[in-house]
Scaffold this active site. Sequence first.
Site, PDB file in Angstrom:
ATOM      1  CD  GLU A 289      -2.560 -42.670  12.239  1.00  0.00           C
ATOM      2  OE1 GLU A 289      -3.352 -43.048  11.354  1.00  0.00           O
ATOM      3  OE2 GLU A 289      -2.882 -42.629  13.453  1.00  0.00           O
ATOM      4  CE  LYS A 354      -5.140 -47.704   9.960  1.00  0.00           C
ATOM      5  NZ  LYS A 354      -5.814 -46.562  10.609  1.00  0.00           N
ATOM      6  CB  CYS A 405      -4.466 -45.801  13.723  1.00  0.00           C
ATOM      7  SG  CYS A 405      -5.929 -45.035  14.468  1.00  0.00           S
TER       8      CYS A 405
END
Length: 535
Positions: A289, A354, A405
């Site tokens: 990420e 995301k 994440c």
Amino acid sequence: MQIERRFQPWTWRVRLRHLDGWRGLVASFLAGMLAVLALAPYHIWPVWIVSLAVLLWRLDGARRGPKPLRGGFVTGLVFGMGYFLAGTFWVGFAFINRGPEFAALVPIALPLFAAMLAVFWGIAGAIYARFAQNTEWRVLSFAAIFALTEWLRSHIFSGLPWNLPAYTWSAGGAVSQSASWLGVYGLSFLTLLMFAAPAMLATRGLGPRRLLPALSGFALLCVLFFAGGLRLLSTTVPDVQDVRLRIAHSNITQAEKWGDDGEHVARDRYMSLTRQPGLDEVTHVLWPEGALPIYMLEDGQTLSRLGAALNDGPALIAGINRRARAGEEVVYHNSLAAMRFQGGELSVDALYDKVLLVPFGETIPMASLISAIGFDEFARLQFTPGPRAIVAEIPGLPPMMPLICYEAIFPHFWQSTSERPEWFFNLSNDAWFGDTSGPRQHLVQSRYRSIEAGIPLIRSASRGFSGVVDPLGRMPVMIAPDQEGAFDVTLPRALAPTPYSLYGDLLFWLMVLGVFAGLAVQKLRFIKKQKISQP
């Protein structure tokens, strides 16, 4: 004789139950802190027996008090404060790593964060203190009520299912396999039940009956252990053919990445890892990420160097920062991009923004209030969420679901797509949290998604734990945060859909609602018995 009485278990129960004022609050708070030792990286699960005994006895004291709702709420809240402060202290490192000017927020943010999570334990304590019956099986009520509020904590206001009781069990071990049937909420219910049951041994006046919950809890633990062990022994996991992944694992710190010349430092580090020997045998390269502190798809120098290294070769799947126009406004995304260079031309095979953003990390609740108290820059650092979860079709790979994440800690998130992926890619930047329990807890929770779904997970985490998680939650390849290198790995095959992937939290709801139905029947019988006994 006096010494013998002093150490009788019900004597300690009575003392804990009747502790007044600050002494009772301290006992509850310390019991909550102690319970964190049952989680990663320690997994000392017997501490739950002590912690839950203290909590249960203190709640029983509130149950018999003049104001059970208030007493139960305060007891549960204070226990939860200890539990969540000790379990999430590492969040403070994220503020410190943003810069010295943000360190002043730590003494405010950490207690508030813990308090928001602890409110759910307070609600559970209040419900138990008000409605639990005075029988040895009130541990069923206790486990069902607290498991239900943990489910609520995981869903209300976007939810944060961090450090659920189920994560007591090391992912990939025997007991953790029950998550393939029950999910983490069902396993949390059973965990609370098994570890609260011994507290009934100290209940005076129940006679031999007080043995039943503890014996039942032990029998249940044996069943989970042997059933999980059988699953581990009887399941083989082959690899996907013709897929070889290179995990570029860097131990670059946030200070290096965002410091002077950080863009070049990070790019040089990841390019060097990508070009390590054996690249011609690799089909796809994985970066974590936000690997580079730039907008990669807009940076000509970065794309030129990638094209030179990967032209007509492996694809790159990387976490990137991305900006785009939404009408007249420029918005920013934390994204994944699958890139391929053929004939010197860049093609983007998949792009994912995301969806679940980290509060106070990627999106700022109450931004206007934070700006008003002098943290304007902090309030402006916000991403825009993507529209939905996806299953990406990338050439040369089975269908993949990106989990950026902390999206990997939400059991319901991977179930939100109609198409079933054949592997998860969890890319993360754990460098924010230093060498603490945070990255280790994150790893365990991510691995549970594989157990629930029967789907392997590949993890690439900057200064976190990277590697390969098979569909049973085991890690045949684990790369420690301080290691740096190019690690070439194979992709395990997915198993057939698990019961949990087919039915979700159905078994959890059947267990919890079954307990509540039993309590209602018991209450109705008690009322009926009272009416009969009246003249």
